[in-house]
Scaffold this motif. Structure first.
Motif, short mmCIF file in Angstrom:
data_model
loop_
_atom_site.label_atom_id
_atom_site.label_comp_id
_atom_site.label_asym_id
_atom_site.label_seq_id
_atom_site.Cartn_x
_atom_site.Cartn_y
_atom_site.Cartn_z
N PHE A 199 0.70 -1.40 -0.22
CA PHE A 199 0.05 -0.53 0.39
C PHE A 199 1.04 1.03 0.26
O PHE A 199 0.14 2.71 -0.50
CB PHE A 199 -0.97 -0.49 0.90
N THR A 200 2.35 0.97 1.09
CA THR A 200 2.51 2.50 0.72
C THR A 200 3.79 2.84 -0.58
O THR A 200 3.25 3.40 -1.13
CB THR A 200 3.89 2.35 1.68
N CYS A 201 4.32 1.39 -0.92
CA CYS A 201 3.95 1.37 -2.39
C CYS A 201 3.81 2.15 -3.46
O CYS A 201 4.16 2.47 -4.21
CB CYS A 201 5.21 0.32 -3.17
N GLN A 202 2.17 1.68 -3.88
CA GLN A 202 1.65 2.15 -4.28
C GLN A 202 1.16 3.47 -4.46
O GLN A 202 1.04 4.48 -5.35
CB GLN A 202 -0.02 1.58 -4.29
N LEU A 203 1.11 4.17 -2.79
CA LEU A 203 0.45 5.60 -2.78
C LEU A 203 1.98 5.86 -3.57
O LEU A 203 1.93 6.89 -3.95
CB LEU A 203 0.59 5.67 -1.13
N THR A 204 3.47 5.47 -3.47
CA THR A 204 4.18 6.45 -3.61
C THR A 204 4.36 6.42 -4.88
O THR A 204 4.93 7.22 -5.63
CB THR A 204 5.93 5.76 -2.69
N ALA A 205 4.45 5.01 -6.22
CA ALA A 205 4.81 5.88 -6.45
C ALA A 205 3.35 6.24 -8.12
O ALA A 205 3.76 7.33 -8.75
CB ALA A 205 3.93 4.19 -7.86
N LEU A 206 2.13 6.02 -6.59
CA LEU A 206 1.39 7.04 -7.58
C LEU A 206 1.56 8.83 -7.43
O LEU A 206 1.76 9.70 -8.57
CB LEU A 206 -0.14 7.04 -7.19
N ALA A 207 2.51 9.47 -6.26
CA ALA A 207 2.40 10.26 -6.20
C ALA A 207 3.40 10.51 -7.27
O ALA A 207 3.76 11.49 -7.62
CB ALA A 207 2.95 11.00 -4.73
N CYS A 208 4.76 10.11 -7.37
CA CYS A 208 5.45 10.01 -8.21
C CYS A 208 5.00 10.56 -9.74
O CYS A 208 5.31 11.21 -10.34
CB CYS A 208 7.13 8.62 -8.56
N LEU A 209 4.04 9.45 -9.96
CA LEU A 209 3.44 9.33 -11.98
C LEU A 209 3.03 11.02 -11.52
O LEU A 209 2.87 11.18 -12.80
CB LEU A 209 2.71 7.92 -11.87
N ALA A 210 2.57 11.94 -10.46
CA ALA A 210 2.01 12.40 -10.59
C ALA A 210 2.45 13.90 -10.82
O ALA A 210 2.62 14.75 -11.94
CB ALA A 210 0.79 12.99 -9.37
N LEU A 211 3.61 13.89 -10.41
CA LEU A 211 4.55 14.49 -10.73
C LEU A 211 5.62 14.74 -12.14
O LEU A 211 5.66 15.76 -12.44
CB LEU A 211 5.65 14.72 -9.62
N MET A 212 5.64 13.97 -12.19
CA MET A 212 6.36 13.17 -13.48
C MET A 212 5.68 13.86 -14.45
O MET A 212 5.86 14.61 -16.22
CB MET A 212 6.56 11.73 -13.90
N ALA A 213 4.00 13.71 -14.94
CA ALA A 213 2.79 13.70 -15.32
C ALA A 213 3.49 15.06 -15.25
O ALA A 213 2.56 16.19 -16.88
CB ALA A 213 1.61 12.99 -15.57
N ALA A 214 3.04 16.14 -14.27
CA ALA A 214 2.95 17.56 -14.09
C ALA A 214 4.43 18.15 -14.92
O ALA A 214 4.12 19.39 -15.62
CB ALA A 214 3.03 17.88 -13.00
N LYS A 215 5.28 18.01 -14.70
CA LYS A 215 6.63 17.88 -15.50
C LYS A 215 6.78 17.82 -17.00
O LYS A 215 6.65 18.79 -17.69
CB LYS A 215 8.05 17.44 -14.31
N ALA A 216 5.91 16.92 -17.16
CA ALA A 216 5.90 16.82 -18.62
C ALA A 216 5.07 17.67 -19.35
O ALA A 216 5.45 17.91 -20.64
CB ALA A 216 5.51 14.87 -19.46
N ARG A 217 4.34 17.52 -18.81
CA ARG A 217 3.14 18.58 -19.88
C ARG A 217 3.47 20.40 -19.74
O ARG A 217 2.59 20.98 -20.29
CB ARG A 217 1.95 18.47 -18.35
N GLY A 218 4.80 20.70 -18.43
CA GLY A 218 4.96 22.12 -17.99
C GLY A 218 4.58 22.53 -17.44
O GLY A 218 4.73 23.81 -17.14
N HIS A 219 4.11 22.05 -16.59
CA HIS A 219 2.98 22.66 -15.14
C HIS A 219 3.72 22.91 -13.85
O HIS A 219 3.69 23.22 -12.75
CB HIS A 219 1.52 21.97 -15.02
N LEU A 220 4.91 22.67 -13.88
CA LEU A 220 5.87 21.97 -13.31
C LEU A 220 7.89 22.96 -13.26
O LEU A 220 8.36 21.63 -13.83
CB LEU A 220 6.02 20.50 -12.42
#
Length: 300
Positions: A26-47
Motif C-alpha cells: 500500500f505504501t509503495c502504491q501511494l508513493t508510485a502514484l505520487a511520483c507518477l503525478a509529479l512526472m506527468a506535471a513536469k512532462a506537461r510543462g506545469h511544474l
C-alpha cells in the motif's frame, strides 16, 4: 498477468503480497502514484524545476515520517515475518530507510508505551524520554510544539536505548544495523556529497521532526496517567486509510499488541468521546492554541 498484457506500467517494487493486503504494498502504491503525478506535471510543462524540488522534498519528508509512524512502528509491535532471520534482515533494511537503527527505535518506542508522555516526577524529569513535558518550562505544561519537534531529533541519547537492546540480547542486531547504516551513508556521501548535504540530511532531519510533531499531536490534550485517556484518537476515514488506522491511537496505546487492522474493534470498550479527547478530522489539526474540532460521538 495484467502487467504482461499492458503496454505501459509503473512498478512498485514492493515484493510479493501473500494472502492479505500488506503495509509495504500500500505504501509503495501511494508513493508510485505520487511520483507518477509529479512526472506527468513536469512532462506537461506545469511544474517548474524549483517547484519540483520542493514537492519531491515534501514527499520524501512525508514518506520518512510515514515509515517511522507506520511501517517501523507496526513492525516493532508485530514483526512481519515468522522466521527470525527475515525480521532481522527487514530491520537492517528499514534502518537504511529511516536513517537510524530500527532496534534502537524499537526500545525508544517501547519506553514511550510504558510511560506514555508522563509528567516530570520528583527527580525533575520524565520516564518517557519522548514526553513533551520533559523539557518544558513548567512541569505541568507541555513544551511548545515547534520547539519540541525541531529539538527532539537532536536531544535523543542512544546510550540507554543500546543498553536496553543489550539487556534483551539484541546487541549483535544493533551492531549489524549500525554497520550497514554507516556503509550506506558513507556510500551516498562519497558518490554525491552535494546530494548528501543539501538533500539527504535536511529531509532526514525534517522527517524526524515531523514524526515528533505527530507524537505531540497524538497526545496533546489527553490525560497522562490514565491508560484509557492518555492518547488522542481520530476516526476520520481518509486519515486512517492512508496511515493504517493510526487515528485509533488511544485504542493502540491501550492494547498495543492488537494488529492495526483490528484496532477499530477496541473503540466500544473505551470511554466515549465525552470522557476523552477525540478529534473530528485527524491528529494534524490538534495544534496547541487552536480549537481543534472535537468529535462528540465515537464510532460504534
Amino acid at each position: 498477468t495484467i502487467a504482461r498484457e499492458s503496454e505501459l506500467m509503473v512498478r512498485t517494487f514492493a515484493g510479493p503480497e501473500i494472502g492479505v493486503a500488506s503495509t509495504k504494498a500500500f505504501t509503495c502504491q501511494l508513493t508510485a502514484l505520487a511520483c507518477l503525478a509529479l512526472m506527468a506535471a513536469k512532462a506537461r510543462g506545469h511544474l517548474p524545476h524549483e517547484k519540483e524540488r520542493e514537492l519531491v522534498g515534501a514527499l520524501v519528508v512525508f514518506l520518512a515520517c510515514t515509515n517511522v509512524q507506520c511501517v517501523a512502528h507496526n513492525f516493532l509491535h508485530l514483526p512481519f515475518f515468522r522466521p527470525r532471520w527475515m525480521n532481522s534482515a527487514f530491520a537492517i533494511w528499514n534502518t537504511v530507510l529511516i536513517g537510524a537503527p530500527q532496534t534502537l527505535y524499537k526500545y525508544q518506542h517501547l519506553n514511550h508505551h510504558r510511560y506514555v508522555n508522563d509528567h516530570r516526577g520528583p527527580d525533575g524529569t520524565t520516564h518517557d524520554i519522548s514526553s513533551f513535558y520533559r523539557y518544558s518550562a513548567q512541569p505541568d505544561q507541555p513544551e511548545p510544539l515547534m520547539r519540541y519537534a525541531l529539538l527532539s531529533p537532536l536531544r535523543l541519547n542512544p546510550v540507554p536505548l543500546y543498553q536496553s537492546a543489550v539487556a534483551h540480547g539484541q546487541a549483535r542486531q544493533v551492531h549489524a544495523e549500525c554497520l550497514v547504516l554507516v556503509v550506506a551513508l558513507a556510500a551516498v556521501a562519497w558518490t554525491s556529497p552535494s546530494f548528501f548535504v543539501q538533500v539527504y540530511i535536511p529531509t532526514w532531519y525534517l522527517g524526524y521532526a515531523a514524526a515528533y510533531a505527530e507524537n505531540y499531536f497524538e497526545h496533546y490534550g489527553a490525560q497522562p496517567g490514565n491508560r484509557l485517556t492518555d492518547s488522542v484518537s481520530s476516526y476520520s476515514g481518509w486519515y486512517n486509510w492512508i496511515w493504517f488506522n493510526n487515528g485509533y491511537h488511544q485504542e493502540h496505546h491501550w492494547r498495543p499488541q492488537v494488529h492495526w487492522t483490528q484496532v477499530p474493534h477496541l473503540t466500544p470498550k473505551l470511554p466515549g468521546a465525552d470522557a476523552r479527547r477525540v478529534l473530528a478530522f485527524s491528529h494534524w489539526f490538534n495544534w496547541p492554541g487552536w480549537t481543534a474540532p472535537i468529535r462528540q460521538q465515537t464510532p460504534r
